[in-house]
Design a protein around this motif. Structure first.
Motif, PDB file in Angstrom:
ATOM      1  N   ASN A 177       5.434   6.645 -22.842  1.00 53.14           N
ATOM      2  CA  ASN A 177       6.207   7.867 -23.099  1.00 53.14           C
ATOM      3  C   ASN A 177       5.991   8.371 -24.518  1.00 53.14           C
ATOM      4  O   ASN A 177       5.837   9.581 -24.750  1.00 53.14           O
ATOM      5  CB  ASN A 177       7.698   7.608 -22.856  1.00 53.14           C
ATOM      6  CG  ASN A 177       8.022   7.405 -21.390  1.00 53.14           C
ATOM      7  OD1 ASN A 177       7.258   7.809 -20.524  1.00 53.14           O
ATOM      8  ND2 ASN A 177       9.144   6.765 -21.114  1.00 53.14           N
ATOM      9  N   ILE A 193       2.612  10.204 -24.977  1.00 51.06           N
ATOM     10  CA  ILE A 193       2.576  11.566 -24.429  1.00 51.06           C
ATOM     11  C   ILE A 193       3.235  12.542 -25.410  1.00 51.06           C
ATOM     12  O   ILE A 193       2.711  13.640 -25.677  1.00 51.06           O
ATOM     13  CB  ILE A 193       3.273  11.624 -23.056  1.00 51.06           C
ATOM     14  CG1 ILE A 193       2.516  10.767 -22.020  1.00 51.06           C
ATOM     15  CG2 ILE A 193       3.391  13.061 -22.572  1.00 51.06           C
ATOM     16  CD1 ILE A 193       1.105  11.223 -21.742  1.00 51.06           C
ATOM     17  N   GLU A 194       4.377  12.148 -25.949  1.00 51.47           N
ATOM     18  CA  GLU A 194       5.070  13.020 -26.898  1.00 51.47           C
ATOM     19  C   GLU A 194       4.216  13.272 -28.136  1.00 51.47           C
ATOM     20  O   GLU A 194       4.134  14.398 -28.631  1.00 51.47           O
ATOM     21  CB  GLU A 194       6.410  12.400 -27.287  1.00 51.47           C
ATOM     22  CG  GLU A 194       7.406  12.340 -26.128  1.00 51.47           C
ATOM     23  CD  GLU A 194       8.774  11.899 -26.569  1.00 51.47           C
ATOM     24  OE1 GLU A 194       9.376  12.576 -27.419  1.00 51.47           O
ATOM     25  OE2 GLU A 194       9.263  10.868 -26.062  1.00 51.47           O
ATOM     26  N   LYS A 252       1.180  15.600 -27.439  1.00 50.04           N
ATOM     27  CA  LYS A 252       1.576  17.008 -27.364  1.00 50.04           C
ATOM     28  C   LYS A 252       1.806  17.596 -28.755  1.00 50.04           C
ATOM     29  O   LYS A 252       1.493  18.756 -29.018  1.00 50.04           O
ATOM     30  CB  LYS A 252       2.838  17.142 -26.516  1.00 50.04           C
ATOM     31  CG  LYS A 252       2.594  16.924 -25.017  1.00 50.04           C
ATOM     32  CD  LYS A 252       3.876  17.117 -24.239  1.00 50.04           C
ATOM     33  CE  LYS A 252       3.618  17.086 -22.737  1.00 50.04           C
ATOM     34  NZ  LYS A 252       4.854  17.282 -21.955  1.00 50.04           N
ATOM     35  N   GLU A 306       1.286  12.070 -12.842  1.00 51.37           N
ATOM     36  CA  GLU A 306       2.515  12.800 -13.149  1.00 51.37           C
ATOM     37  C   GLU A 306       2.998  12.497 -14.562  1.00 51.37           C
ATOM     38  O   GLU A 306       3.444  13.395 -15.298  1.00 51.37           O
ATOM     39  CB  GLU A 306       3.617  12.450 -12.140  1.00 51.37           C
ATOM     40  CG  GLU A 306       3.353  12.881 -10.708  1.00 51.37           C
ATOM     41  CD  GLU A 306       2.316  11.995 -10.003  1.00 51.37           C
ATOM     42  OE1 GLU A 306       1.657  12.502  -9.069  1.00 51.37           O
ATOM     43  OE2 GLU A 306       2.164  10.817 -10.408  1.00 51.37           O
ATOM     44  N   GLU A 307       2.911  11.223 -14.944  1.00 54.02           N
ATOM     45  CA  GLU A 307       3.358  10.814 -16.281  1.00 54.02           C
ATOM     46  C   GLU A 307       2.480  11.380 -17.389  1.00 54.02           C
ATOM     47  O   GLU A 307       2.931  11.524 -18.529  1.00 54.02           O
ATOM     48  CB  GLU A 307       3.377   9.282 -16.381  1.00 54.02           C
ATOM     49  CG  GLU A 307       4.469   8.616 -15.556  1.00 54.02           C
ATOM     50  CD  GLU A 307       4.312   7.103 -15.499  1.00 54.02           C
ATOM     51  OE1 GLU A 307       5.336   6.420 -15.338  1.00 54.02           O
ATOM     52  OE2 GLU A 307       3.165   6.611 -15.595  1.00 54.02           O
ATOM     53  N   MET A 308       1.235  11.705 -17.072  1.00 63.07           N
ATOM     54  CA  MET A 308       0.321  12.246 -18.087  1.00 63.07           C
ATOM     55  C   MET A 308       0.757  13.623 -18.599  1.00 63.07           C
ATOM     56  O   MET A 308       0.418  14.001 -19.716  1.00 63.07           O
ATOM     57  CB  MET A 308      -1.100  12.355 -17.514  1.00 63.07           C
ATOM     58  CG  MET A 308      -1.779  11.035 -17.275  1.00 63.07           C
ATOM     59  SD  MET A 308      -3.454  11.277 -16.586  1.00 63.07           S
ATOM     60  CE  MET A 308      -3.911   9.567 -16.239  1.00 63.07           C
ATOM     61  N   GLU A 309       1.490  14.360 -17.771  1.00 63.89           N
ATOM     62  CA  GLU A 309       2.002  15.684 -18.142  1.00 63.89           C
ATOM     63  C   GLU A 309       0.903  16.592 -18.702  1.00 63.89           C
ATOM     64  O   GLU A 309       1.110  17.339 -19.660  1.00 63.89           O
ATOM     65  CB  GLU A 309       3.145  15.554 -19.151  1.00 63.89           C
ATOM     66  CG  GLU A 309       4.357  14.823 -18.591  1.00 63.89           C
ATOM     67  CD  GLU A 309       5.512  14.756 -19.567  1.00 63.89           C
ATOM     68  OE1 GLU A 309       5.561  15.621 -20.476  1.00 63.89           O
ATOM     69  OE2 GLU A 309       6.358  13.854 -19.431  1.00 63.89           O
ATOM     70  N   GLY A 310      -0.268  16.490 -18.099  1.00 63.34           N
ATOM     71  CA  GLY A 310      -1.363  17.373 -18.489  1.00 63.34           C
ATOM     72  C   GLY A 310      -2.189  16.898 -19.678  1.00 63.34           C
ATOM     73  O   GLY A 310      -3.191  17.537 -20.036  1.00 63.34           O
ATOM     74  N   VAL A 311      -1.800  15.792 -20.301  1.00 60.77           N
ATOM     75  CA  VAL A 311      -2.555  15.261 -21.447  1.00 60.77           C
ATOM     76  C   VAL A 311      -3.810  14.544 -20.943  1.00 60.77           C
ATOM     77  O   VAL A 311      -3.733  13.717 -20.026  1.00 60.77           O
ATOM     78  CB  VAL A 311      -1.688  14.285 -22.278  1.00 60.77           C
ATOM     79  CG1 VAL A 311      -2.529  13.620 -23.371  1.00 60.77           C
ATOM     80  CG2 VAL A 311      -0.497  15.016 -22.885  1.00 60.77           C
TER      81      VAL A 311
END
Length: 319
Positions: free
Chosen positions: A22, A25-26, A29, A57-62
């Motif tokens: 988590n 990912i933050e 971004k 899903e957890e990648m959130e587009g990264v």
């Protein structure tokens, strides 16, 4: 970039279950990052649950790199990891983005950041062949005992079934008179990149509870079926299934232990691995540590980490 400027790299390390996914990912971004997996087992296809591999899903587009690049019956070395990651770092910079290496395999990450010259590691083919012959005759336990007698540190870090690495450690000692760790430390300690090295830590009791809960969740998500698929294919005595989460359940499928005992062994081995990870990072690398114990302080901790990165690498945060 001038020839004297080093490429900027963010590195996020820490023990299993501490919250790296988590957080990564933050940070990606905020700093226009692409993530490179620094885990030696997430490179394997079809080994998703047991390696806690990030989901789409957890990648959130990264963008993520070095996931699912090997079949479970293939080997993978530190030298290969070093080569692949250094290439990815340059590629990511060519996109105008910042590479963010995330993982818990200390030696692999260290090999990228420092000038490890694997091609110069000495070898003795005849000695190696002799060890391989003795392994056939005496078994992996005997081979591991040989390493324990001359290099207890490496013996503690290398599982006895990982005979390729055990033999390599013995070969290095045979050729140099130095243990594997001593030989590695004798190499250049100059960082190859402009690095912000962040470590996540947590109260030990809380971390161990999180590890136990993670194992229970993995079992609910289908870890047993994932491992059974590999077992039924006859994939064994290879690097991939020596990973924690796989070797314990192989013992169950072999009829050596009950499922309950195998699950407890998995929890115990995961806790021990987390302890070894923290010891490695604290002894081998110059890490800026951030305590993740108080979940209510998560937003503030992310701000502190972001400020550290921005200051260390002279980067602007998107937030």
């Amino acid at each position: 970039m001038t020839r004297y400027e080093k490429e900027k790299v963010i590195v996020l390390i820490g023990p299993t279950a501490v919250g790296k996914t988590n957080t990564s990912i933050e940070l990606a971004k905020r700093f226009k990052g692409e993530i490179i997996s620094g885990d030696s087992m997430q490179i394997y296809k079809r080994m998703d649950i047991g390696t806690a591999k990030i989901t789409p899903e957890e990648m959130e587009g990264v963008q993520h790199h070095l996931l699912d690049i090997k079949d479970p019956d293939e080997s993978f070395s530190v030298a290969e990891f070093q080569q692949l990651v250094r290439k990815k770092i340059s590629e990511i910079h060519s996109h105008g983005n910042i590479p963010l290496i995330v993982g818990g395999t200390g030696l692999y990450i260290q090999s990228v950041l420092y000038d490890y010259q694997f091609t110069e590691t000495p070898g003795d083919e005849h000695y190696r062949e002799g060890l391989e012959a003795s392994l056939e005759k005496n078994g992996s336990g005997w081979l591991h005992d040989q390493l324990l007698s001359v290099d207890p540190v490496s013996a503690g870090n290398i599982h006895r079934n990982n005979t390729r690495r055990v033999i390599r450690a013995l070969e290095i000692y045979h050729c140099t008179g130095k243990t594997m760790s001593e030989y590695q430390e004798a190499q250049s300690q100059e960082l190859q990149y402009d690095v912000a090295l962040i470590g996540l830590t947590m109260d030990r009791d809380k971390l161990y509870k999180r590890i136990n809960l993670r194992v229970d969740l993995m079992m609910k998500q289908g870890l047993l079926e994932e491992v059974k698929g590999l077992y039924d294919e006859g994939i064994r005595d290879v690097q991939s299934v020596q990973a924690i989460g796989y070797k314990e359940l192989y013992d169950y499928f072999d009829g050596e232990v009950s499922l309950e005992r195998a699950t407890e062994n998995l929890k115990q081995n995961s806790r021990r691995y987390a302890k070894r990870q923290l010891t490695w990072f604290r002894n081998k690398m110059d890490v800026a540590w951030f305590d993740m114990t108080d979940e209510n302080q998560h937003a503030e901790i992310i701000e502190d980490i972001s400020e550290f990165i921005a200051g260390k690498l002279q980067l602007k945060s998107n937030k």
